[in-house]
Design a protein around this motif. Structure first.
Motif, mmCIF file in Angstrom:
data_model
loop_
_atom_site.group_PDB
_atom_site.id
_atom_site.type_symbol
_atom_site.label_atom_id
_atom_site.label_comp_id
_atom_site.label_asym_id
_atom_site.label_seq_id
_atom_site.Cartn_x
_atom_site.Cartn_y
_atom_site.Cartn_z
ATOM 1 N N GLU A 255 -77.144 -35.235 -19.344
ATOM 2 C CA GLU A 255 -77.923 -35.197 -20.577
ATOM 3 C C GLU A 255 -79.044 -34.170 -20.532
ATOM 4 O O GLU A 255 -79.528 -33.738 -21.575
ATOM 5 C CB GLU A 255 -78.499 -36.583 -20.876
ATOM 6 C CG GLU A 255 -77.475 -37.621 -21.321
ATOM 7 C CD GLU A 255 -76.686 -38.232 -20.174
ATOM 8 O OE1 GLU A 255 -75.781 -39.036 -20.429
ATOM 9 O OE2 GLU A 255 -76.993 -37.899 -19.007
ATOM 10 N N HIS A 256 -79.453 -33.787 -19.335
ATOM 11 C CA HIS A 256 -80.514 -32.789 -19.195
ATOM 12 C C HIS A 256 -79.982 -31.365 -19.308
ATOM 13 O O HIS A 256 -80.754 -30.407 -19.185
ATOM 14 C CB HIS A 256 -81.224 -32.959 -17.848
ATOM 15 C CG HIS A 256 -80.330 -32.747 -16.660
ATOM 16 N ND1 HIS A 256 -79.332 -33.640 -16.326
ATOM 17 C CD2 HIS A 256 -80.258 -31.740 -15.749
ATOM 18 C CE1 HIS A 256 -78.693 -33.197 -15.251
ATOM 19 N NE2 HIS A 256 -79.235 -32.045 -14.887
ATOM 20 N N GLN A 257 -78.665 -31.219 -19.528
ATOM 21 C CA GLN A 257 -78.059 -29.894 -19.643
ATOM 22 C C GLN A 257 -77.312 -29.778 -20.967
ATOM 23 O O GLN A 257 -76.077 -29.800 -21.006
ATOM 24 C CB GLN A 257 -77.099 -29.635 -18.481
ATOM 25 C CG GLN A 257 -77.771 -29.620 -17.111
ATOM 26 C CD GLN A 257 -76.765 -29.456 -15.981
ATOM 27 O OE1 GLN A 257 -75.584 -29.756 -16.131
ATOM 28 N NE2 GLN A 257 -77.238 -28.993 -14.855
ATOM 29 N N PRO A 258 -78.010 -29.673 -22.092
ATOM 30 C CA PRO A 258 -77.325 -29.536 -23.385
ATOM 31 C C PRO A 258 -76.528 -28.238 -23.439
ATOM 32 O O PRO A 258 -76.981 -27.186 -22.972
ATOM 33 C CB PRO A 258 -78.464 -29.551 -24.403
ATOM 34 C CG PRO A 258 -79.670 -29.115 -23.626
ATOM 35 C CD PRO A 258 -79.479 -29.626 -22.227
ATOM 36 N N LEU A 259 -75.329 -28.313 -24.011
ATOM 37 C CA LEU A 259 -74.444 -27.159 -24.089
ATOM 38 C C LEU A 259 -74.224 -26.778 -25.546
ATOM 39 O O LEU A 259 -73.948 -27.640 -26.378
ATOM 40 C CB LEU A 259 -73.091 -27.483 -23.433
ATOM 41 C CG LEU A 259 -73.145 -27.888 -21.955
ATOM 42 C CD1 LEU A 259 -71.782 -28.402 -21.508
ATOM 43 C CD2 LEU A 259 -73.583 -26.713 -21.098
ATOM 44 N N PRO A 260 -74.344 -25.494 -25.886
ATOM 45 C CA PRO A 260 -74.091 -25.077 -27.266
ATOM 46 C C PRO A 260 -72.609 -25.193 -27.602
ATOM 47 O O PRO A 260 -71.738 -24.920 -26.769
ATOM 48 C CB PRO A 260 -74.560 -23.618 -27.286
ATOM 49 C CG PRO A 260 -74.444 -23.166 -25.858
ATOM 50 C CD PRO A 260 -74.737 -24.369 -25.013
ATOM 51 N N GLY A 261 -72.327 -25.612 -28.826
ATOM 52 C CA GLY A 261 -70.949 -25.774 -29.258
ATOM 53 C C GLY A 261 -70.774 -25.342 -30.700
ATOM 54 O O GLY A 261 -71.705 -24.895 -31.363
#
Length: 394
Positions: A255-261
């Protein structure tokens, strides 16, 4: 208070000395009344300082800012291409060269079947072809000689025709033997099991020594060039989602590594039982971190409220089908203001609202339960500052 004193006097009697009573008795009675009055006065002060004191409430200041609206959903990670690698022939697994989690490239050999019997078939077919070629060469020479004898008149035409037919049969035998050798060679090549695409091995179904039949899956390989989350969203908000919209993917445990999508596509069929729609949200992740079936939370952007009034989520209080905030006036009295939510998100504690009687700089009560309009309160400002731009889901 005067009425209370009169009642006490009625209970204890007048402080004046009754006829026939000693002066000491009147003094004692007056002392008792004084003590009671003192106690009542202390109680009144304590009530005013505690029970009767205006309640303390936490308040936040209404600000202006830009708030992005998002739709929230959850689902599992998958790949656009999942290939089951299967043998085309029946055999026994000889070697396995990859394991689950390994990266593979297209046409890479991932396993082999036992080849001893297949090699023997190739050798037999090769020997038959060699023999057929020798026989065909001999028949070809005989036919060539007979054609010359026919021309000179030494051999009749009918006799020469027999040699011609024998040569044709021998040449056909060569072609049949060559086809058999090609088949045996092809089956030998099928003992080499290649990957059909670049990707990651997500499942290994066999071990060396296991017997497999044609069509039986041996590996599952995911093409990680295009991966996405099958995101389930409520049908009530699915209409706001558009193909190509930006999104944020939060993998479980990361959760601490949001990924763009980005929204890849929206499936045209909804689930009537769960009342949900599936949006496929693509994102990028290193191949060695890909996990098929991993759960993820997804936040899909659907718009933005610009220069809007921003309040904490905890300031909203539903009443019936409407939402309200409680505003603290300059005289510390409360009044209720109806608002409409313009944008909000489960990722943020702030929401953008609109209300006719709400203005930037107003103080709103957090968690306004048990309060009444016109009630006086003691506001206690929260120290946390409110960001002016945030991503949110509605």
């Amino acid at each position: 208070m005067k009425t209370l004193v009169q009642k006490i006097r009625g209970v204890f009697g007048s402080t004046r000395t009754a006829p026939g009573a000693s002066p000491h008795q009147g003094a004692r009675r007056g002392l008792r009344i004084g003590i009671v009055l003192l106690v009542l006065a202390v109680i009144a002060v304590l009530l005013r300082l505690t029970v009767l004191r205006p309640p303390r409430v936490s308040v936040a200041t209404v600000q202006r800012g830009n708030v992005a609206a998002e739709v929230e959903g959850s689902g599992t990670v998958t790949a656009d291409a999942l290939a089951n690698i299967a043998a085309k022939i029946t055999g026994r697994v000889d070697h396995v060269f990859v394991d689950e989690g390994d990266s593979v490239s297209k046409n890479q050999i991932v396993a082999t079947l036992d080849q001893d019997g297949l090699r023997h078939q190739v050798e037999v077919a090769q020997a038959r072809l060699d023999a057929a070629r020798v026989s065909a060469g001999q028949r070809q020479r005989e036919w060539t000689r007979e054609k010359q004898l026919v021309t000179s008149g030494s051999v009749g035409v009918e006799e020469a025709q027999q040699y011609r037919e024998r040569n044709a049969v021998a040449q056909s035998a060569v072609r049949v033997a060559a086809a058999e050798l090609g088949k045996a060679t092809y089956e030998l090549s099928l003992a080499q099991i290649p990957s059909l695409s670049d990707g990651v091995v997500t499942q290994r179904w066999v071990v060396p020594g296991a017997s497999v039949v044609a069509g039986q899956p041996m590996f599952t390989i995911a093409d990680t060039r295009l991966i996405y989350v099958d995101t389930f969203v409520d049908q009530n908000v699915a209409g706001r989602i558009r193909k190509g919209e930006t999104a944020t993917v939060m993998l479980r445990g990361r959760e601490h590594q949001p990924l763009p999508g980005q929204v890849l596509r929206i499936r045209p069929r909804a689930d009537a039982a769960t009342e949900e729609t599936v949006a496929e949200v693509s994102f990028n992740i290193p191949a060695d971190q890909f996990q098929l079936g991993q759960w993820a939370n997804v936040y899909i952007r659907t718009g933005e409220a610009k220069d809007a009034l921003v309040v904490p989520q905890m300031a909203l209080m539903p009443m019936g089908n409407a939402l309200f905030v409680w505003v603290v006036g300059a005289d510390h009295t409360l009044h209720r203001v109806r608002v409409n939510v313009l944008a909000r998100s489960s990722q943020s504690s702030k929401v953008a609202v609109a209300g006719n009687d709400l203005h930037a700089g107003d103080r709103v009560v957090l968690m306004p339960m048990g309060l009444k309009p016109g009630e006086t309160v003691r506001p206690d400002p929260v120290k946390a500052t409110m960001p002016m731009s945030m991503g949110m889901a509605q």
